[in-house]
Write a protein that holds these residues in place. Structure first.
Motif, mmCIF file in Angstrom:
data_model
loop_
_atom_site.group_PDB
_atom_site.id
_atom_site.type_symbol
_atom_site.label_atom_id
_atom_site.label_comp_id
_atom_site.label_asym_id
_atom_site.label_seq_id
_atom_site.Cartn_x
_atom_site.Cartn_y
_atom_site.Cartn_z
ATOM 1 N N GLU A 146 0.949 -1.335 0.131
ATOM 2 C CA GLU A 146 0.071 -0.028 0.011
ATOM 3 C C GLU A 146 0.902 1.183 0.140
ATOM 4 O OE1 GLU A 146 -3.465 0.313 0.091
ATOM 5 O OE2 GLU A 146 -3.440 -1.972 -0.413
ATOM 6 N N TRP A 147 0.235 2.403 -0.433
ATOM 7 C CA TRP A 147 1.115 3.641 -0.573
ATOM 8 C C TRP A 147 0.707 4.441 0.509
ATOM 9 C CZ3 TRP A 147 4.673 4.862 -4.300
ATOM 10 C CH2 TRP A 147 4.799 3.906 -5.164
ATOM 11 N N GLU A 148 1.736 5.241 1.077
ATOM 12 C CA GLU A 148 1.166 6.116 2.215
ATOM 13 C C GLU A 148 2.233 7.366 2.039
ATOM 14 O OE1 GLU A 148 2.462 4.058 5.859
ATOM 15 O OE2 GLU A 148 4.464 3.693 5.125
ATOM 16 N N LEU A 149 1.774 8.270 3.090
ATOM 17 C CA LEU A 149 2.654 9.545 3.237
ATOM 18 C C LEU A 149 3.638 9.196 4.137
ATOM 19 C CD1 LEU A 149 -0.138 11.961 3.909
ATOM 20 C CD2 LEU A 149 1.176 11.859 1.731
ATOM 21 N N PRO A 150 5.103 9.817 4.041
ATOM 22 C CA PRO A 150 6.012 9.546 4.764
ATOM 23 C C PRO A 150 5.674 10.225 6.452
ATOM 24 C CG PRO A 150 6.847 10.785 3.165
ATOM 25 C CD PRO A 150 5.340 10.591 2.972
ATOM 26 N N ALA A 152 -1.917 11.251 -6.289
ATOM 27 C CA ALA A 152 -1.586 10.702 -4.869
ATOM 28 C C ALA A 152 -2.972 10.159 -4.395
ATOM 29 C CB ALA A 152 -0.802 11.718 -4.117
ATOM 30 N N CYS A 153 -4.153 10.947 -4.364
ATOM 31 C CA CYS A 153 -5.342 10.788 -3.812
ATOM 32 C C CYS A 153 -5.791 9.339 -4.377
ATOM 33 C CB CYS A 153 -6.316 11.956 -4.214
ATOM 34 S SG CYS A 153 -5.885 13.560 -3.182
ATOM 35 N N ARG A 154 -5.538 8.858 -5.633
ATOM 36 C CA ARG A 154 -6.014 7.790 -5.989
ATOM 37 C C ARG A 154 -5.211 6.386 -5.362
ATOM 38 N NH1 ARG A 154 -6.117 10.633 -11.197
ATOM 39 N NH2 ARG A 154 -4.165 9.483 -11.721
ATOM 40 N N VAL A 155 -4.152 6.682 -4.765
ATOM 41 C CA VAL A 155 -3.172 5.673 -4.237
ATOM 42 C C VAL A 155 -3.395 5.519 -2.847
ATOM 43 C CG1 VAL A 155 -2.128 5.442 -6.407
ATOM 44 C CG2 VAL A 155 -1.174 6.611 -4.349
ATOM 45 N N LEU A 156 -3.634 6.611 -2.175
ATOM 46 C CA LEU A 156 -3.407 6.952 -0.553
ATOM 47 C C LEU A 156 -5.027 6.474 0.170
ATOM 48 C CD1 LEU A 156 -1.735 10.054 -0.240
ATOM 49 C CD2 LEU A 156 -0.727 8.098 0.160
ATOM 50 N N ASN A 157 -4.806 6.027 1.450
ATOM 51 C CA ASN A 157 -6.285 5.876 1.995
ATOM 52 C C ASN A 157 -6.899 7.102 2.150
ATOM 53 O OD1 ASN A 157 -5.405 7.015 4.414
ATOM 54 N ND2 ASN A 157 -4.309 5.231 5.141
ATOM 55 N N GLU A 158 -8.299 6.947 2.684
ATOM 56 C CA GLU A 158 -9.058 8.260 2.752
ATOM 57 C C GLU A 158 -8.372 9.190 3.739
ATOM 58 O OE1 GLU A 158 -11.468 11.058 2.384
ATOM 59 O OE2 GLU A 158 -11.405 9.308 1.051
#
Length: 145
Positions: free
Chosen positions: A33-37, A113-119
Motif C-alpha cells: 500500500e502507498w502512504e505519506l512519509p 496521490a489521492c487515487r493511491v492513498l487511504n481516505e
C-alpha cells in the motif's frame, strides 16, 4: 463525558510538496500500500522533531514543516488506539533514499496521490492542494524541535 477514552499511539505524517507541486508517497514493503512519509512519536518526543526524524529515516530528505492540515483517530485490527496528525511540508530535494520499510517512492501530482492513498491521507493531500489552489497566505514554518 465519555465513559471510555481512547488511549492511542500518536503518528505524524508529512504531506511533502516539491517545487513542482508534487507530493511524495511511499509504498510499504509489508502490504504494497502507498502512504505519506511519517510514523510514530516516541514518548515525550516533540512533534516537529519526531516528524522530521521519521521523514529523514524513511526518505533521506529534509523538510520545512508547516501547519497541521488533518487529523484522524481509529482503533486498529488489534484493538489498539491510533491518532494521526498530518502536516504540510516543503522540500527542494528530489532524490529519495527509501528505508527498508518501503519498496518504492514516487513524486505524484495531488490528483494521482489521492487515487493511491487511504481516505485520511487523501483528505490531508486535498486540504493542502485546495489551500495552494486558492492562493491562501503562506504558512509560517513551525519550530525546529
Amino acid at each position: 463525558m465519555t465513559d471510555e477514552l481512547l488511549h492511542a499511539t500518536v503518528s505524524v505524517r508529512g504531506v511533502i510538496i516539491d517545487p513542482r507541486g508534487r507530493n511524495l508517497v511511499l509504498q510499504r514493503a509489508t502490504d504494497g500500500e502507498w502512504e505519506l512519509p511519517g510514523g510514530r512519536l516516541a514518548p515525550r518526543e516533540p512533534v516537529c522533531r519526531g516528524l522530521r526524524r521519521e521523514i529523514t529515516e524513511e526518505t533521506g530528505i529534509s523538510v520545512e514543516i508547516y501547519t497541521p492540515v488533518a487529523t484522524n483517530a481509529w482503533v486498529n485490527d488489534n484493538e489498539e488506539g491510533r491518532f494521526a496528525a498530518h502536516y504540510k511540508c516543503y522540500t527542494s530535494q528530489r532524490n529519495v533514499d527509501i528505508s527498508d520499510e518501503h519498496v518504492d517512492s514516487a513524486w505524484m501530482l495531488p490528483e494521482r496521490a489521492c487515487r493511491v492513498l487511504n481516505e485520511p491521507q487523501t483528505a490531508a493531500v486535498r486540504t493542502v492542494s485546495n489551500r495552494l489552489a486558492t492562493g491562501q497566505p503562506a504558512d509560517q514554518s513551525l519550530s525546529q524541535d
